[in-house]
Design a protein around this motif. Structure first.
Motif, PDB file in Angstrom:
ATOM      1  N   ALA A   1     -28.572  49.416  77.602  1.00 37.16           N
ATOM      2  CA  ALA A   1     -27.959  49.926  76.365  1.00 37.16           C
ATOM      3  C   ALA A   1     -28.898  49.712  75.180  1.00 37.16           C
ATOM      4  CB  ALA A   1     -26.618  49.239  76.114  1.00 37.16           C
ATOM      5  N   ILE A   2     -29.594  48.585  75.148  1.00 39.20           N
ATOM      6  CA  ILE A   2     -30.550  48.325  74.062  1.00 39.20           C
ATOM      7  C   ILE A   2     -31.693  49.331  74.121  1.00 39.20           C
ATOM      8  CG2 ILE A   2     -32.257  46.665  73.216  1.00 39.20           C
ATOM      9  CD1 ILE A   2     -30.225  44.463  74.111  1.00 39.20           C
ATOM     10  N   LEU A   3     -32.204  49.589  75.314  1.00 41.07           N
ATOM     11  CA  LEU A   3     -33.267  50.592  75.464  1.00 41.07           C
ATOM     12  C   LEU A   3     -32.774  51.983  75.079  1.00 41.07           C
ATOM     13  CD1 LEU A   3     -34.836  49.450  78.849  1.00 41.07           C
ATOM     14  CD2 LEU A   3     -35.835  49.235  76.569  1.00 41.07           C
ATOM     15  N   ARG A   4     -31.578  52.332  75.556  1.00 44.23           N
ATOM     16  CA  ARG A   4     -31.004  53.645  75.248  1.00 44.23           C
ATOM     17  C   ARG A   4     -30.865  53.837  73.745  1.00 44.23           C
ATOM     18  NH1 ARG A   4     -25.073  53.657  76.410  1.00 44.23           N
ATOM     19  NH2 ARG A   4     -25.207  52.545  74.454  1.00 44.23           N
ATOM     20  N   ASP A   5     -30.308  52.843  73.065  1.00 46.28           N
ATOM     21  CA  ASP A   5     -30.092  52.952  71.626  1.00 46.28           C
ATOM     22  C   ASP A   5     -31.415  52.950  70.870  1.00 46.28           C
ATOM     23  OD1 ASP A   5     -27.432  52.967  72.250  1.00 46.28           O
ATOM     24  OD2 ASP A   5     -27.081  50.874  71.671  1.00 46.28           O
ATOM     25  N   GLY A   6     -32.366  52.171  71.332  1.00 48.01           N
ATOM     26  CA  GLY A   6     -33.661  52.092  70.677  1.00 48.01           C
ATOM     27  C   GLY A   6     -34.450  53.387  70.762  1.00 48.01           C
ATOM     28  N   PHE A   7     -34.264  54.116  71.867  1.00 51.31           N
ATOM     29  CA  PHE A   7     -34.960  55.391  72.046  1.00 51.31           C
ATOM     30  C   PHE A   7     -34.061  56.589  71.774  1.00 51.31           C
ATOM     31  CE2 PHE A   7     -37.671  52.630  74.663  1.00 51.31           C
ATOM     32  CZ  PHE A   7     -38.897  52.948  74.108  1.00 51.31           C
ATOM     33  N   ALA A   8     -32.851  56.341  71.262  1.00 53.70           N
ATOM     34  CA  ALA A   8     -31.882  57.395  70.944  1.00 53.70           C
ATOM     35  C   ALA A   8     -31.620  58.295  72.140  1.00 53.70           C
ATOM     36  CB  ALA A   8     -32.346  58.212  69.739  1.00 53.70           C
ATOM     37  N   LEU A   9     -31.404  57.681  73.311  1.00 55.14           N
ATOM     38  CA  LEU A   9     -31.092  58.433  74.524  1.00 55.14           C
ATOM     39  C   LEU A   9     -29.592  58.666  74.602  1.00 55.14           C
ATOM     40  CD1 LEU A   9     -33.364  56.472  77.012  1.00 55.14           C
ATOM     41  CD2 LEU A   9     -33.796  58.722  76.024  1.00 55.14           C
ATOM     42  N   PRO A  10     -29.154  59.699  75.326  1.00 54.74           N
ATOM     43  CA  PRO A  10     -27.716  59.949  75.457  1.00 54.74           C
ATOM     44  C   PRO A  10     -27.041  58.868  76.296  1.00 54.74           C
ATOM     45  CG  PRO A  10     -28.973  61.469  76.809  1.00 54.74           C
ATOM     46  CD  PRO A  10     -29.961  60.692  76.007  1.00 54.74           C
ATOM     47  N   ASP A  11     -25.726  58.836  76.201  1.00 58.97           N
ATOM     48  CA  ASP A  11     -24.935  57.866  76.949  1.00 58.97           C
ATOM     49  C   ASP A  11     -25.146  58.049  78.446  1.00 58.97           C
ATOM     50  OD1 ASP A  11     -23.138  55.946  77.649  1.00 58.97           O
ATOM     51  OD2 ASP A  11     -21.378  56.943  76.830  1.00 58.97           O
ATOM     52  N   ALA A  12     -25.047  56.974  79.195  1.00 62.87           N
ATOM     53  CA  ALA A  12     -25.303  57.010  80.644  1.00 62.87           C
ATOM     54  C   ALA A  12     -24.164  57.645  81.425  1.00 62.87           C
ATOM     55  CB  ALA A  12     -25.545  55.599  81.155  1.00 62.87           C
ATOM     56  N   ASN A  13     -23.073  58.024  80.781  1.00 63.57           N
ATOM     57  CA  ASN A  13     -21.975  58.663  81.505  1.00 63.57           C
ATOM     58  C   ASN A  13     -22.357  60.051  81.985  1.00 63.57           C
ATOM     59  OD1 ASN A  13     -20.309  56.457  81.157  1.00 63.57           O
ATOM     60  ND2 ASN A  13     -19.523  57.219  79.211  1.00 63.57           N
TER      61      ASN A  13
ATOM     62  N   MET B   1     -29.117  39.418  87.560  1.00 62.66           N
ATOM     63  CA  MET B   1     -29.117  39.779  86.146  1.00 62.66           C
ATOM     64  C   MET B   1     -28.418  41.130  85.989  1.00 62.66           C
ATOM     65  SD  MET B   1     -32.302  40.229  83.504  1.00 62.66           S
ATOM     66  CE  MET B   1     -32.998  41.664  84.279  1.00 62.66           C
ATOM     67  N   GLU B   2     -27.382  41.166  85.155  1.00 56.83           N
ATOM     68  CA  GLU B   2     -26.700  42.416  84.843  1.00 56.83           C
ATOM     69  C   GLU B   2     -27.649  43.293  84.029  1.00 56.83           C
ATOM     70  OE1 GLU B   2     -23.543  43.330  85.681  1.00 56.83           O
ATOM     71  OE2 GLU B   2     -23.051  41.453  86.689  1.00 56.83           O
ATOM     72  N   LEU B   3     -27.751  44.566  84.348  1.00 63.11           N
ATOM     73  CA  LEU B   3     -28.709  45.439  83.675  1.00 63.11           C
ATOM     74  C   LEU B   3     -28.110  46.262  82.536  1.00 63.11           C
ATOM     75  CD1 LEU B   3     -30.779  46.796  86.690  1.00 63.11           C
ATOM     76  CD2 LEU B   3     -31.372  44.980  85.084  1.00 63.11           C
ATOM     77  N   ASP B   4     -26.825  46.540  82.557  1.00 55.02           N
ATOM     78  CA  ASP B   4     -26.231  47.474  81.595  1.00 55.02           C
ATOM     79  C   ASP B   4     -26.483  47.088  80.127  1.00 55.02           C
ATOM     80  OD1 ASP B   4     -25.400  48.949  83.707  1.00 55.02           O
ATOM     81  OD2 ASP B   4     -23.260  48.682  83.370  1.00 55.02           O
ATOM     82  N   ARG B   5     -26.332  45.816  79.787  1.00 53.86           N
ATOM     83  CA  ARG B   5     -26.554  45.408  78.391  1.00 53.86           C
ATOM     84  C   ARG B   5     -28.003  45.642  77.972  1.00 53.86           C
ATOM     85  NH1 ARG B   5     -24.938  39.574  78.275  1.00 53.86           N
ATOM     86  NH2 ARG B   5     -25.158  39.788  80.503  1.00 53.86           N
TER      87      ARG B   5
ATOM     88  N   PHE C   1     -33.973  56.060  85.036  1.00 51.52           N
ATOM     89  CA  PHE C   1     -33.282  55.214  84.068  1.00 51.52           C
ATOM     90  C   PHE C   1     -31.771  55.266  84.289  1.00 51.52           C
ATOM     91  CE2 PHE C   1     -32.922  52.943  80.150  1.00 51.52           C
ATOM     92  CZ  PHE C   1     -31.818  53.438  79.506  1.00 51.52           C
ATOM     93  N   ILE C   2     -31.262  56.444  84.530  1.00 49.83           N
ATOM     94  CA  ILE C   2     -29.813  56.620  84.694  1.00 49.83           C
ATOM     95  C   ILE C   2     -29.306  55.929  85.958  1.00 49.83           C
ATOM     96  CG2 ILE C   2     -28.014  58.350  85.086  1.00 49.83           C
ATOM     97  CD1 ILE C   2     -29.560  60.171  83.189  1.00 49.83           C
ATOM     98  N   SER C   3     -30.108  55.917  87.020  1.00 48.90           N
ATOM     99  CA  SER C   3     -29.665  55.303  88.274  1.00 48.90           C
ATOM    100  C   SER C   3     -29.542  53.787  88.173  1.00 48.90           C
ATOM    101  CB  SER C   3     -30.617  55.664  89.414  1.00 48.90           C
ATOM    102  OG  SER C   3     -31.843  54.967  89.290  1.00 48.90           O
ATOM    103  N   LEU C   4     -30.098  53.184  87.151  1.00 51.95           N
ATOM    104  CA  LEU C   4     -30.032  51.728  86.998  1.00 51.95           C
ATOM    105  C   LEU C   4     -28.707  51.250  86.413  1.00 51.95           C
ATOM    106  CD1 LEU C   4     -33.635  51.080  85.652  1.00 51.95           C
ATOM    107  CD2 LEU C   4     -32.766  50.594  87.948  1.00 51.95           C
ATOM    108  N   TRP C   5     -27.943  52.162  85.788  1.00 48.21           N
ATOM    109  CA  TRP C   5     -26.651  51.780  85.204  1.00 48.21           C
ATOM    110  C   TRP C   5     -25.704  51.338  86.308  1.00 48.21           C
ATOM    111  CZ3 TRP C   5     -25.665  51.254  80.090  1.00 48.21           C
ATOM    112  CH2 TRP C   5     -26.623  51.777  79.221  1.00 48.21           C
TER     113      TRP C   5
END
Length: 107
Positions: free
Chosen positions: A62-74, A55-59, A22-26
């Motif tokens: 971010a929706i998936l990250r926030d929906g699953f309460a995952l940490p920031d991709a930084n 298609m830009e993937l970051d947006r 997941f992180i490598s897709l940012w």
């Protein structure tokens, strides 16, 4: 765009996504070529020479990250154990540590 005609192509994309973290897709863009092939392109990389739908993937990530309460991709990697949970476990162990005072046996 007619998506049903790309059914086999989406199956290929699903397999490709299973092999990526997941992180490598940012910072990536997903490209669909005119032949139905998928490619991942760095966000700062120039467009490919062939006709490609990008298609830009970051947006979306971010929706998936926030929906699953995952940490920031930084962060380079997600924590295996959260720090608050680890601290709580250490405090619990300290509270239940065996006493160093000798116990008397009653007769």
């Amino acid at each position: 765009m007619e998506l049903q005609t790309h059914k086999a192509s989406f199956a290929t994309l699903r397999e490709e996504l299973r092999n990526r973290s997941f992180i490598s897709l940012w910072g990536q863009r997903l490209g669909l070529g005119s032949d139905g092939s998928w490619t991942f392109v760095e966000a700062n990389e120039k467009a490919l020479g062939a006709d490609v739908l990008l298609m830009e993937l970051d947006r979306h990530l971010a929706i998936l990250r926030d929906g699953f309460a995952l940490p920031d991709a930084n962060h380079a990697q997600m924590d295996l154990f959260s720090l608050p949970a680890t601290r709580g476990a250490q405090e619990d162990r300290a509270n239940f540590a065996p006493s160093t005072t000798p116990h008397r046996r009653s007769a």
